[in-house]
Design a protein around this motif. Structure first.
Motif: not given
Length: 179
Positions: A83, A87, A132, A136-137, A139-141, A144
């Protein structure tokens, strides 16, 4: 309120001020070094790597100081390492891309996006606990956010090319020049 992250710096206002200052400094460095960034590839890469390392260090220090590491850090350090590397690459690549797009083409959207994403990421990383963790967020956002900034940058590039083409055509019509 349960599940709401706590600002490490003590207040939301101070957290926003620090995050905004980092964004302004980063954009200022890109602006000041735009000629070198346009001609060199190493400088924006180094700038991106330093920014990414500093950003992830802020995330880590905020958790060390408050003893608020997410459980995944100790339960699965290999995944956590992945991660962190992911990042780091997203952050460094984002700075590199936005700096080069601004410096080479004079596009404004990359600088605005650089400030906005920097402010948002630093603001989130300077918060602990909550439902959360911000990393961790991210990694997804994070990817985007990068995609949206690059998409809008592409739109700005296309609009400027069309606009410039119309301006040249109009100038030729007014002056009576031929191609």
């Amino acid at each position: 309120m349960p599940g709401t992250p706590d600002p490490v710096l003590g207040s939301q206002l101070l957290t926003h001020a620090v995050a905004s200052a980092v964004g302004i400094v980063l954009v200022g460095v890109v602006y000041a070094a735009r000629e070198r960034i346009a001609s060199e590839r190493l400088l924006p890469a180094v700038l991106g790597a330093v920014f990414a390392a500093a950003t992830l260090a802020v995330w880590g220090v905020a958790r060390v100081v408050t003893d608020a590491f997410p459980p995944g850090v100790t339960e699965n350090p290999t995944a956590m390492g992945g991660v962190l590397v992911f990042s780091l690459l997203v952050l460094a690549g984002f700075v590199y891309a936005t700096a080069r797009l601004y410096a080479r083409y004079g596009l404004v959207v990359p600088l605005v996006g650089l400030f906005g994403v920097t402010e948002l990421v630093w603001w989130a990383f300077l918060h602990v606990r909550g439902e959360s963790d911000a990393l961790g967020m991210f990694v997804f956002f994070g990817p985007m956010f990068v995609a949206v900034v690059l998409l809008v940058t592409g739109i700005e590039y296309i609009v400027r090319r069309v606009w410039a083409g119309r301006g040249q055509k109009k100038r030729r019509e007014i002056t009576g020049e031929s191609r």
